[in-house]
Design a protein around this motif. Structure first.
Motif, PDB file in Angstrom:
ATOM      1  N   ALA A  41       0.876  -1.171   0.000  1.00  0.00           N
ATOM      2  CA  ALA A  41       0.000   0.000   0.000  1.00  0.00           C
ATOM      3  C   ALA A  41       0.913   1.220   0.000  1.00  0.00           C
ATOM      4  N   SER A  42       1.001   1.897  -1.133  1.00  0.00           N
ATOM      5  CA  SER A  42       1.969   2.971  -1.310  1.00  0.00           C
ATOM      6  C   SER A  42       1.294   4.333  -1.272  1.00  0.00           C
ATOM      7  N   ALA A  43       1.938   5.276  -0.591  1.00  0.00           N
ATOM      8  CA  ALA A  43       1.453   6.651  -0.558  1.00  0.00           C
ATOM      9  C   ALA A  43       1.444   7.292  -1.935  1.00  0.00           C
ATOM     10  N   HIS A  44       2.175   6.715  -2.883  1.00  0.00           N
ATOM     11  CA  HIS A  44       2.265   7.303  -4.219  1.00  0.00           C
ATOM     12  C   HIS A  44       1.341   6.640  -5.230  1.00  0.00           C
ATOM     13  N   PHE A  45       0.455   5.796  -4.754  1.00  0.00           N
ATOM     14  CA  PHE A  45      -0.584   5.194  -5.595  1.00  0.00           C
ATOM     15  C   PHE A  45      -1.912   5.670  -5.024  1.00  0.00           C
ATOM     16  N   GLU A  46      -2.423   6.756  -5.572  1.00  0.00           N
ATOM     17  CA  GLU A  46      -3.620   7.401  -5.047  1.00  0.00           C
ATOM     18  C   GLU A  46      -4.803   7.214  -5.999  1.00  0.00           C
ATOM     19  N   ALA A  47      -5.965   6.972  -5.430  1.00  0.00           N
ATOM     20  CA  ALA A  47      -7.203   6.901  -6.197  1.00  0.00           C
ATOM     21  C   ALA A  47      -8.338   7.384  -5.304  1.00  0.00           C
ATOM     22  N   GLU A  48      -9.171   8.240  -5.830  1.00  0.00           N
ATOM     23  CA  GLU A  48     -10.281   8.781  -5.055  1.00  0.00           C
ATOM     24  C   GLU A  48     -11.548   7.981  -5.305  1.00  0.00           C
ATOM     25  N   GLY A  49     -12.179   7.551  -4.210  1.00  0.00           N
ATOM     26  CA  GLY A  49     -13.468   6.882  -4.310  1.00  0.00           C
ATOM     27  C   GLY A  49     -13.420   5.413  -4.667  1.00  0.00           C
ATOM     28  N   ARG A  50     -12.237   4.888  -4.959  1.00  0.00           N
ATOM     29  CA  ARG A  50     -12.096   3.476  -5.317  1.00  0.00           C
ATOM     30  C   ARG A  50     -10.773   2.955  -4.775  1.00  0.00           C
ATOM     31  N   VAL A  51     -10.657   1.632  -4.756  1.00  0.00           N
ATOM     32  CA  VAL A  51      -9.391   0.990  -4.429  1.00  0.00           C
ATOM     33  C   VAL A  51      -8.945   0.208  -5.656  1.00  0.00           C
ATOM     34  N   PHE A  52      -7.727   0.458  -6.090  1.00  0.00           N
ATOM     35  CA  PHE A  52      -7.178  -0.280  -7.218  1.00  0.00           C
ATOM     36  C   PHE A  52      -6.076  -1.217  -6.742  1.00  0.00           C
ATOM     37  N   VAL A  53      -6.006  -2.363  -7.387  1.00  0.00           N
ATOM     38  CA  VAL A  53      -4.945  -3.339  -7.160  1.00  0.00           C
ATOM     39  C   VAL A  53      -4.234  -3.540  -8.486  1.00  0.00           C
ATOM     40  N   THR A  54      -2.919  -3.384  -8.503  1.00  0.00           N
ATOM     41  CA  THR A  54      -2.198  -3.523  -9.774  1.00  0.00           C
ATOM     42  C   THR A  54      -2.239  -4.963 -10.247  1.00  0.00           C
ATOM     43  N   GLY A  55      -2.476  -5.127 -11.551  1.00  0.00           N
ATOM     44  CA  GLY A  55      -2.694  -6.467 -12.071  1.00  0.00           C
ATOM     45  C   GLY A  55      -1.861  -6.838 -13.271  1.00  0.00           C
ATOM     46  N   ASP A  56      -0.789  -6.085 -13.565  1.00  0.00           N
ATOM     47  CA  ASP A  56       0.059  -6.422 -14.710  1.00  0.00           C
ATOM     48  C   ASP A  56       0.973  -7.599 -14.386  1.00  0.00           C
ATOM     49  N   GLU A  57       1.247  -8.385 -15.395  1.00  0.00           N
ATOM     50  CA  GLU A  57       2.145  -9.530 -15.215  1.00  0.00           C
ATOM     51  C   GLU A  57       3.595  -9.088 -15.102  1.00  0.00           C
ATOM     52  N   HIS A  58       3.945  -8.026 -15.838  1.00  0.00           N
ATOM     53  CA  HIS A  58       5.318  -7.502 -15.818  1.00  0.00           C
ATOM     54  C   HIS A  58       5.263  -5.986 -15.629  1.00  0.00           C
ATOM     55  N   PRO A  59       5.110  -5.512 -14.405  1.00  0.00           N
ATOM     56  CA  PRO A  59       4.973  -4.067 -14.159  1.00  0.00           C
ATOM     57  C   PRO A  59       6.258  -3.313 -14.501  1.00  0.00           C
ATOM     58  N   GLU A  60       6.082  -2.089 -14.986  1.00  0.00           N
ATOM     59  CA  GLU A  60       7.214  -1.215 -15.258  1.00  0.00           C
ATOM     60  C   GLU A  60       7.648  -0.511 -13.980  1.00  0.00           C
ATOM     61  N   THR A  61       8.846   0.057 -14.012  1.00  0.00           N
ATOM     62  CA  THR A  61       9.362   0.869 -12.911  1.00  0.00           C
ATOM     63  C   THR A  61       9.085   2.336 -13.218  1.00  0.00           C
ATOM     64  N   ILE A  62       8.368   3.007 -12.313  1.00  0.00           N
ATOM     65  CA  ILE A  62       8.009   4.405 -12.516  1.00  0.00           C
ATOM     66  C   ILE A  62       8.997   5.286 -11.758  1.00  0.00           C
ATOM     67  N   HIS A  63       9.555   6.272 -12.440  1.00  0.00           N
ATOM     68  CA  HIS A  63      10.459   7.239 -11.801  1.00  0.00           C
ATOM     69  C   HIS A  63       9.664   8.524 -11.576  1.00  0.00           C
ATOM     70  N   ASP A  64       8.864   8.512 -10.536  1.00  0.00           N
ATOM     71  CA  ASP A  64       7.891   9.564 -10.275  1.00  0.00           C
ATOM     72  C   ASP A  64       8.469  10.626  -9.335  1.00  0.00           C
ATOM     73  N   PHE A  65       9.580  11.227  -9.774  1.00  0.00           N
ATOM     74  CA  PHE A  65      10.279  12.233  -8.968  1.00  0.00           C
ATOM     75  C   PHE A  65      11.226  12.984  -9.889  1.00  0.00           C
TER      76      PHE A  65
END
Length: 266
Positions: A41-65
């Motif tokens: 549960a990451s502070a940098h994965f935000e969604a309003e009104g819903r809960v999302f669960v990541t479902g990719d088989e091979h997730p990418e690396t995000i450089h969100d900074f």
């Protein structure tokens, strides 16, 4: 059975600089049974009104900074996802009354991959992320964690990744100047000590009202999305769980880098 964890991920560059928190995270996995999957549960994965669960088989690396050394942007965390488990978690959340869905094409933000690249550098354990809602309070996120409380019994490690304190306007001057060991203000320690005492006492009622009860709550968290992963981890340990502090340090003076383990009551 696995505990649940809260880790303070702090500045993204702890992945490439030496801090006490870096050293702690590097030895963390050796203190735990090996999980079959990790849910963050990451502070940098935000969604309003819903809960999302990541479902990719091979997730990418995000450089969100921005504004860090090139070395940090070259880093990749190549852990697989687990689409089947993501679907199961989304279904469990929906059964608990949450509006939940599996998110596609959503990789690992730095709240997930920075601590994991230190703790589990081999990237050979499936990783999923669960979103937090910046419009909802601590009680909501505690309930979200309660809906995940079955995961530790299935050998899934639940990790809340945020920061015990998170006042970025006061952190940035020290970070930019390289003052990693800057003087720690009393308002940081007062808040961190209050949180630790309530966690170790299992005082969930006070913790859920931290914004009114904890000293200097608003100064340490002008917005509180970085503390909400702690409540997910606490809730996932189920009612009656107790906290033990795994790590305590400060970075750039104002970032409290505490980590806690939560274990379900017998």
């Amino acid at each position: 059975m696995l505990p649940t964890l809260f880790v303070s991920h702090g500045s993204p560059d702890i992945a490439i600089v030496e801090t006490p928190a870096t050293a702690f995270l590097r030895q963390l996995a050796a203190t735990l049974p090996r999980p079959r999957a990790i849910v963050v549960a990451s502070a940098h994965f935000e969604a309003e009104g819903r809960v999302f669960v990541t479902g990719d088989e091979h997730p990418e690396t995000i450089h969100d900074f921005g504004g860090f050394a090139r070395e940090l942007y070259a880093m990749r965390y190549a852990a697989p996802g687990d689409p089947e488990l993501a679907g199961e978690i989304a279904a469990d959340l929906a059964s608990a009354g949450f509006s939940a869905a599996v998110a596609k094409d959503r990789g690992f933000d730095h709240g997930a991959w920075v601590p994991l690249i230190l703790a589990y550098p081999q990237a050979d354990i499936p990783v999923l992320e669960v979103s937090v809602d910046p419009t909802r309070d601590a009680a909501y996120h505690y309930g979200l964690g309660r809906a995940l409380a079955g995961l530790p019994r299935r050998d899934v490690l639940v990790v809340g990744s945020g920061s015990l304190t998170h006042n970025l306007p006061e952190a940035f001057p020290n970070l930019r100047a390289g003052r990693r060991q800057a003087e720690v203000p009393a308002w940081v320690d007062d808040f961190a000590d209050w949180m630790a005492a309530r966690l170790e006492a299992g005082d969930v009622e006070a913790l859920r009202d931290y914004r009114n009860l904890a000293p200097h709550a608003r100064r340490n968290h002008p917005t509180d999305e970085h503390l909400m992963p702690l409540y997910v981890a606490l809730g996932a340990a189920a009612e009656g769980g107790r906290a033990s502090m795994l790590h305590r340090s400060r970075d750039v003076g104002v970032l409290a880098m505490e980590a806690f383990a939560f274990r379900q009551a017998a």
